[in-house]
Scaffold this motif. Structure first.
Motif, PDB file in Angstrom:
ATOM      1  N   PHE A  55       0.809  -1.217   0.000  1.00  0.00           N
ATOM      2  CA  PHE A  55       0.000   0.000   0.000  1.00  0.00           C
ATOM      3  C   PHE A  55       0.842   1.267   0.000  1.00  0.00           C
ATOM      4  CE2 PHE A  55      -1.584   3.370   2.818  1.00  0.00           C
ATOM      5  CZ  PHE A  55      -2.729   3.770   2.143  1.00  0.00           C
ATOM      6  N   GLN A  56       1.915   1.246   0.794  1.00  0.00           N
ATOM      7  CA  GLN A  56       2.723   2.457   0.978  1.00  0.00           C
ATOM      8  C   GLN A  56       3.429   2.902  -0.295  1.00  0.00           C
ATOM      9  OE1 GLN A  56       3.669  -0.572   2.013  1.00  0.00           O
ATOM     10  NE2 GLN A  56       5.618  -0.816   0.938  1.00  0.00           N
ATOM     11  N   SER A  57       3.522   2.008  -1.287  1.00  0.00           N
ATOM     12  CA  SER A  57       4.283   2.312  -2.506  1.00  0.00           C
ATOM     13  C   SER A  57       3.404   2.601  -3.717  1.00  0.00           C
ATOM     14  CB  SER A  57       5.208   1.134  -2.839  1.00  0.00           C
ATOM     15  OG  SER A  57       6.129   0.910  -1.793  1.00  0.00           O
ATOM     16  N   LEU A  58       2.091   2.626  -3.535  1.00  0.00           N
ATOM     17  CA  LEU A  58       1.190   2.737  -4.681  1.00  0.00           C
ATOM     18  C   LEU A  58       0.787   4.182  -4.958  1.00  0.00           C
ATOM     19  CD1 LEU A  58      -1.198  -0.264  -3.901  1.00  0.00           C
ATOM     20  CD2 LEU A  58       0.717  -0.217  -5.526  1.00  0.00           C
ATOM     21  N   ALA A  59       0.919   4.585  -6.208  1.00  0.00           N
ATOM     22  CA  ALA A  59       0.387   5.875  -6.638  1.00  0.00           C
ATOM     23  C   ALA A  59      -1.132   5.790  -6.671  1.00  0.00           C
ATOM     24  CB  ALA A  59       0.928   6.229  -8.023  1.00  0.00           C
ATOM     25  N   ILE A  60      -1.802   6.923  -6.628  1.00  0.00           N
ATOM     26  CA  ILE A  60      -3.257   6.928  -6.554  1.00  0.00           C
ATOM     27  C   ILE A  60      -3.897   6.276  -7.783  1.00  0.00           C
ATOM     28  CG2 ILE A  60      -3.423   9.268  -7.504  1.00  0.00           C
ATOM     29  CD1 ILE A  60      -5.741   7.606  -4.862  1.00  0.00           C
ATOM     30  N   ASN A  61      -3.301   6.450  -8.967  1.00  0.00           N
ATOM     31  CA  ASN A  61      -3.875   5.832 -10.168  1.00  0.00           C
ATOM     32  C   ASN A  61      -3.706   4.312 -10.132  1.00  0.00           C
ATOM     33  OD1 ASN A  61      -1.017   6.405 -10.587  1.00  0.00           O
ATOM     34  ND2 ASN A  61      -1.295   5.723 -12.694  1.00  0.00           N
ATOM     35  N   GLU A  62      -2.586   3.844  -9.569  1.00  0.00           N
ATOM     36  CA  GLU A  62      -2.382   2.400  -9.410  1.00  0.00           C
ATOM     37  C   GLU A  62      -3.378   1.834  -8.398  1.00  0.00           C
ATOM     38  OE1 GLU A  62       2.434   2.070 -10.185  1.00  0.00           O
ATOM     39  OE2 GLU A  62       1.704   2.618  -8.190  1.00  0.00           O
ATOM     40  N   TYR A  63      -3.531   2.561  -7.324  1.00  0.00           N
ATOM     41  CA  TYR A  63      -4.482   2.165  -6.273  1.00  0.00           C
ATOM     42  C   TYR A  63      -5.895   2.040  -6.849  1.00  0.00           C
ATOM     43  CZ  TYR A  63      -6.954   2.610  -1.742  1.00  0.00           C
ATOM     44  OH  TYR A  63      -7.769   2.420  -0.639  1.00  0.00           O
ATOM     45  N   GLU A  64      -6.304   3.032  -7.612  1.00  0.00           N
ATOM     46  CA  GLU A  64      -7.642   3.023  -8.203  1.00  0.00           C
ATOM     47  C   GLU A  64      -7.835   1.829  -9.126  1.00  0.00           C
ATOM     48  OE1 GLU A  64     -10.709   5.943 -10.699  1.00  0.00           O
ATOM     49  OE2 GLU A  64      -8.666   6.610 -10.246  1.00  0.00           O
ATOM     50  N   ARG A  65      -6.838   1.526  -9.946  1.00  0.00           N
ATOM     51  CA  ARG A  65      -6.954   0.396 -10.861  1.00  0.00           C
ATOM     52  C   ARG A  65      -7.033  -0.932 -10.104  1.00  0.00           C
ATOM     53  NH1 ARG A  65      -9.421  -0.240 -14.413  1.00  0.00           N
ATOM     54  NH2 ARG A  65      -8.229  -2.036 -15.137  1.00  0.00           N
ATOM     55  N   LEU A  66      -6.227  -1.082  -9.068  1.00  0.00           N
ATOM     56  CA  LEU A  66      -6.213  -2.331  -8.309  1.00  0.00           C
ATOM     57  C   LEU A  66      -7.546  -2.567  -7.594  1.00  0.00           C
ATOM     58  CD1 LEU A  66      -2.589  -2.044  -6.934  1.00  0.00           C
ATOM     59  CD2 LEU A  66      -3.412  -3.896  -8.399  1.00  0.00           C
ATOM     60  N   VAL A  67      -8.100  -1.528  -6.993  1.00  0.00           N
ATOM     61  CA  VAL A  67      -9.405  -1.675  -6.343  1.00  0.00           C
ATOM     62  C   VAL A  67     -10.478  -1.997  -7.379  1.00  0.00           C
ATOM     63  CG1 VAL A  67     -11.188  -0.534  -4.961  1.00  0.00           C
ATOM     64  CG2 VAL A  67      -8.772  -0.157  -4.417  1.00  0.00           C
ATOM     65  N   THR A  68     -10.416  -1.331  -8.516  1.00  0.00           N
ATOM     66  CA  THR A  68     -11.379  -1.583  -9.593  1.00  0.00           C
ATOM     67  C   THR A  68     -11.312  -3.032 -10.056  1.00  0.00           C
ATOM     68  OG1 THR A  68     -11.238   0.716 -10.352  1.00  0.00           O
ATOM     69  CG2 THR A  68     -12.082  -0.906 -11.921  1.00  0.00           C
ATOM     70  N   VAL A  69     -10.104  -3.510 -10.290  1.00  0.00           N
ATOM     71  CA  VAL A  69      -9.923  -4.903 -10.713  1.00  0.00           C
ATOM     72  C   VAL A  69     -10.383  -5.854  -9.616  1.00  0.00           C
ATOM     73  CG1 VAL A  69      -8.206  -6.657 -11.316  1.00  0.00           C
ATOM     74  CG2 VAL A  69      -8.059  -4.380 -12.328  1.00  0.00           C
ATOM     75  N   GLY A  70     -10.046  -5.553  -8.367  1.00  0.00           N
ATOM     76  CA  GLY A  70     -10.445  -6.412  -7.254  1.00  0.00           C
ATOM     77  C   GLY A  70     -11.950  -6.573  -7.162  1.00  0.00           C
ATOM     78  N   VAL A  71     -12.666  -5.468  -7.257  1.00  0.00           N
ATOM     79  CA  VAL A  71     -14.132  -5.514  -7.190  1.00  0.00           C
ATOM     80  C   VAL A  71     -14.699  -6.303  -8.366  1.00  0.00           C
ATOM     81  CG1 VAL A  71     -16.226  -4.095  -7.345  1.00  0.00           C
ATOM     82  CG2 VAL A  71     -14.327  -3.380  -5.859  1.00  0.00           C
ATOM     83  N   ALA A  72     -14.140  -6.095  -9.558  1.00  0.00           N
ATOM     84  CA  ALA A  72     -14.644  -6.769 -10.757  1.00  0.00           C
ATOM     85  C   ALA A  72     -14.395  -8.268 -10.723  1.00  0.00           C
ATOM     86  CB  ALA A  72     -14.006  -6.154 -12.004  1.00  0.00           C
ATOM     87  N   VAL A  73     -13.193  -8.674 -10.314  1.00  0.00           N
ATOM     88  CA  VAL A  73     -12.849 -10.095 -10.311  1.00  0.00           C
ATOM     89  C   VAL A  73     -13.602 -10.854  -9.220  1.00  0.00           C
ATOM     90  CG1 VAL A  73     -10.979 -11.753  -9.927  1.00  0.00           C
ATOM     91  CG2 VAL A  73     -10.591  -9.748 -11.368  1.00  0.00           C
TER      92      VAL A  73
END
Length: 308
Positions: A55-73
């Protein structure tokens, strides 16, 4: 899920990693594979962009994509929580983003750097919790250590549903559970939580975060089922052959809590790679070989105990 205090947090919690390629770019396909693996192996909840997810190393755009993918999968099969914490303003922004993206809840990590007074700690967690309607889990570790009075006030907030302990102070945990009771759900968040789960279960903790579920989920499941069934012989075999040996490797280098997970996943053929972001370091070759032997032994062990 709104502020439903009855969202169940029981069972084994999965904490997927964030895979990076050799260009230090987030590998979404590998992340999807990690999530599918957790779902296939029956994890009871999934926590993206948390400690194992760097978490500490993620840019906001990376964070947004990962949460989006997590919810979708995950697609509603189990609850999806996302981590937020550190800088207060950024934490609030990410909490509200997670809500918009359709995740089921938040894991609130400690504030950045500061060792706060209890009043400051309370206001920090209250501010994040009140910025969203999502259910939130308070995470105790490092510089976020609560008194009973502070946790009791946080438990009174309508969307605070759980407490995850990564400190391991059992006197404090007994005081929490006995005083607050079922107003919160209690989660073991200690490093390699299988190591301490029997003690936590005795206190009233009904779930734990399993790092090894990213690569040997069958071991974590066999361990938990043995714990619930009181199968001491099988539990002792798993401790002796798998959990304690992995624990010893984890203690050899700082940051292995994350990088050793990626090594294990690489060993079993999951396409996440070994890349971690600084200040974490990759697993040394000798330690990688030791983990490889433990994983092989764990498969043999489960085959033997399943046939008993």
């Amino acid at each position: 899920m709104g502020s439903d205090k009855h969202v169940s947090l029981a069972g084994i919690m999965g904490f997927p990693v964030t895979p990076f390629d050799h260009n230090d770019t987030v590998d979404e396909k590998a992340f999807e594979a990690n999530l599918q693996f957790l779902l296939t192996n029956g994890l009871d909840s999934v926590f993206v962009c948390a400690g194992s997810g760097e978490f500490q190393s993620l840019a906001i755009n990376e964070y947004e994509r990962l949460v989006t993918v997590g919810v979708a999968v995950v697609a509603g099969k189990v609850p999806v929580f996302a981590g937020t914490g550190g800088n207060l303003k950024e934490s609030v922004d990410r909490a509200q983003l997670v809500e918009r993206l359709g995740a089921d809840g938040l894991l609130l990590l400690p504030p950045y750097l500061i060792i706060p007074e209890q009043e400051g700690l309370y206001h920090y967690y209250r501010t994040i919790a009140q910025s969203t309607k999502l259910p939130v889990i308070i995470y105790q570790r490092d510089n976020a250590i609560f008194t009973l009075s502070t946790l009791d006030k946080l438990a009174a907030l309508p969307n605070v549903i759980g407490f995850k302990d990564g400190l391991g102070n059992f006197e404090l945990n007994i005081e929490f559970v006995q005083s607050i009771g079922t107003r919160l759900q209690w989660m073991n968040g200690m490093p390699l939580a299988e190591l301490t789960m029997p003690a936590y279960k005795a206190l009233g903790f009904h779930s734990y975060s399993s790092a090894i579920s990213n690569y040997i989920p069958q071991v974590s499941r066999a361990y938990y089922e043995s714990l619930l069934a009181g199968d001491e012989q099988r539990m002792q075999a798993i401790y002796r052959e798998v959990i304690l040996p992995i624990h010893r490797i984890r203690q050899l280098r700082k940051g292995y809590a994350v990088s050793l997970i990626k090594a294990g996943m690489n060993i079993v053929g999951l396409p996440v790679g070994l890349q971690v972001r600084s200040p974490l370091v990759q697993v040394e070759k000798e330690h990688y070989k030791q983990l490889e032997l433990i994983i092989k032994k764990s498969i043999d062990l489960l085959a033997a105990t399943n046939n008993v």
